[in-house]
Design a protein around this motif. Structure first.
Motif, PDB file in Angstrom:
ATOM      1  N   LYS A  49      28.130  50.368  86.181  1.00 38.83           N
ATOM      2  CA  LYS A  49      26.500  50.577  86.473  1.00 38.83           C
ATOM      3  C   LYS A  49      26.185  49.365  87.250  1.00 38.83           C
ATOM      4  O   LYS A  49      25.525  49.169  88.294  1.00 38.83           O
ATOM      5  CB  LYS A  49      25.806  50.924  85.353  1.00 38.83           C
ATOM      6  CG  LYS A  49      26.189  52.298  84.545  1.00 38.83           C
ATOM      7  CD  LYS A  49      25.336  52.319  83.501  1.00 38.83           C
ATOM      8  CE  LYS A  49      25.298  51.398  82.285  1.00 38.83           C
ATOM      9  NZ  LYS A  49      26.949  51.429  81.612  1.00 38.83           N
ATOM     10  N   THR A  50      26.431  48.154  86.548  1.00 43.04           N
ATOM     11  CA  THR A  50      26.072  46.843  86.950  1.00 43.04           C
ATOM     12  C   THR A  50      26.502  46.575  88.280  1.00 43.04           C
ATOM     13  O   THR A  50      25.888  45.995  89.205  1.00 43.04           O
ATOM     14  CB  THR A  50      26.350  45.755  86.097  1.00 43.04           C
ATOM     15  OG1 THR A  50      25.597  46.039  84.787  1.00 43.04           O
ATOM     16  CG2 THR A  50      25.852  44.378  86.390  1.00 43.04           C
ATOM     17  N   THR A  51      27.879  46.772  88.357  1.00 46.60           N
ATOM     18  CA  THR A  51      28.462  46.346  89.705  1.00 46.60           C
ATOM     19  C   THR A  51      27.843  47.515  90.902  1.00 46.60           C
ATOM     20  O   THR A  51      27.497  46.853  91.920  1.00 46.60           O
ATOM     21  CB  THR A  51      30.034  46.767  89.596  1.00 46.60           C
ATOM     22  OG1 THR A  51      30.461  46.265  88.611  1.00 46.60           O
ATOM     23  CG2 THR A  51      30.719  46.568  90.974  1.00 46.60           C
ATOM     24  N   ALA A 170      16.634  48.644  88.090  1.00 49.38           N
ATOM     25  CA  ALA A 170      16.495  48.115  86.743  1.00 49.38           C
ATOM     26  C   ALA A 170      18.012  48.545  85.953  1.00 49.38           C
ATOM     27  O   ALA A 170      18.323  49.691  86.141  1.00 49.38           O
ATOM     28  CB  ALA A 170      15.453  48.825  86.021  1.00 49.38           C
ATOM     29  N   ASP A 171      18.501  47.444  85.612  1.00 46.21           N
ATOM     30  CA  ASP A 171      19.770  47.404  85.014  1.00 46.21           C
ATOM     31  C   ASP A 171      19.718  47.520  83.361  1.00 46.21           C
ATOM     32  O   ASP A 171      19.505  46.405  82.697  1.00 46.21           O
ATOM     33  CB  ASP A 171      20.651  46.282  85.219  1.00 46.21           C
ATOM     34  CG  ASP A 171      22.137  46.470  84.960  1.00 46.21           C
ATOM     35  OD1 ASP A 171      22.472  47.323  84.174  1.00 46.21           O
ATOM     36  OD2 ASP A 171      23.046  45.590  85.495  1.00 46.21           O
ATOM     37  N   GLU A 172      19.800  48.709  82.866  1.00 44.86           N
ATOM     38  CA  GLU A 172      19.603  48.914  81.379  1.00 44.86           C
ATOM     39  C   GLU A 172      18.352  48.123  80.767  1.00 44.86           C
ATOM     40  O   GLU A 172      18.700  47.069  79.966  1.00 44.86           O
ATOM     41  CB  GLU A 172      20.815  48.387  80.826  1.00 44.86           C
ATOM     42  CG  GLU A 172      22.039  49.247  81.120  1.00 44.86           C
ATOM     43  CD  GLU A 172      23.177  49.088  80.100  1.00 44.86           C
ATOM     44  OE1 GLU A 172      22.927  49.390  78.766  1.00 44.86           O
ATOM     45  OE2 GLU A 172      24.419  49.136  80.602  1.00 44.86           O
ATOM     46  N   PRO A 173      17.402  48.431  81.477  1.00 44.08           N
ATOM     47  CA  PRO A 173      15.936  47.596  80.943  1.00 44.08           C
ATOM     48  C   PRO A 173      15.722  47.895  79.495  1.00 44.08           C
ATOM     49  O   PRO A 173      15.050  47.080  79.027  1.00 44.08           O
ATOM     50  CB  PRO A 173      14.969  48.469  82.027  1.00 44.08           C
ATOM     51  CG  PRO A 173      15.354  49.684  82.337  1.00 44.08           C
ATOM     52  CD  PRO A 173      16.986  49.675  82.167  1.00 44.08           C
TER      53      PRO A 173
HETATM   54 MG    MG Z   1      26.228  46.633  82.823  1.00 42.28          MG
END
Ligand code: MG
Ligand code: ADP
Length: 230
Positions: A49-51, A170-173
């Motif tokens: 996800k972050t990538t 938004a990354d795991e906000p």
């Molecule tokens: Mg992540």
């Protein structure tokens, strides 16, 4: 109704090489996000996800493939242009908020506006508007450590909207929030996508939050597929 995608991802591939080990973090990922959509990216920890979000927002570069955001060919941009993209076109919200501890809520929201040299009157006005939009007008002068986790994330969301981005990433906000604050943050994002005309891509591994999304992309071991709507 047909419209141009706001985000176009084509054949994206990312490999991390640490010593002799290779991790394929994204494998041939393609999808589009259309203007005004709230799209969730669901996947377990380590699924990529972050990538994925970092390639889309120009925080990192893929090994292959293409990303176009609002007509900007992100994957072909030199570094200086990526800085401008992240200042003007893409707003970021992170799990850990990323606020500057010595600045008040209002000052944190104003940081991206200073970067574009927004005139001071306009800046003050926009800070007030954004803090009201996220329900923090009474907390403008508090520093991050004087705010709850949910309030900190609201400040970060207000800041991400400072320069009227087309895309919110938004990354795991809600990753550091209790479930009630997490739900409120997702509801806020949902409301902002409607009211501010922004498009949002939100990574989460919290299944209860997915009902608010227009679409859910499922990522597993670096591969993305469209999930059935619940
Ligand atoms: Mg992540
Ligand atoms: P998620 O955000 O879904 O938890 P990530 O995108 O952070 O997943 O990670 C995807 C995969 O890539 C994982 O196997 C992770 O260990 C690996 N990875 C992420 N960042 C790096 C890095 N900087 N160097 C090496 N491997 C990495």
């Amino acid at each position: 109704m047909s419209s141009e995608p706001l985000v176009l991802v084509e054949g994206l591939r990312k490999v991390y090489r640490t010593g002799p080990r290779e991790v394929v973090a994204l494998r041939d990922v393609s999808f589009s996000v259309f203007p005004g959509e709230l799209v969730a990216v669901r996947g377990r920890s380590g699924s990529g996800k972050t990538t994925l979000l970092n390639q889309i927002g120009g925080l990192d570069r893929p090994d292959a493939g293409r990303v176009v955001v609002s007509g900007h060919e992100v994957t072909a941009m030199p570094d200086e242009a990526l800085l401008e993209l992240r200042r003007d076109v893409v707003g970021f919200v992170f799990q850990s908020f990323g606020l500057i501890p010595v600045l008040s809520a209002a000052e944190n929201v104003g940081v991206p506006m200073r970067l574009v040299r927004m005139p001071v009157d306009e800046r003050e006005e926009r800070i007030r508007l954004l803090l009201a939009l996220v329900g923090l007008e009474q907390h403008a002068n508090q520093r991050p450590y004087e705010l709850s986790g949910g309030q900190r994330q609201r400040v970060a969301i207000a800041r991400s909207l400072a320069n009227r981005p087309r895309l919110l990433v938004a990354d795991e906000p809600t990753g550091q929030l209790d479930s009630q604050s997490g739900r409120q943050i997702m509801e806020l994002l949902r409301a902002l996508v409607r009211s501010e005309g922004v498009t949002a891509l939100v990574a989460t591994h919290d299944p209860s939050l997915l009902t608010l999304a227009d679409r859910v992309l499922e990522i597993s071991d670096g591969a993305v597929r469209e999930a059935a709507l619940t």
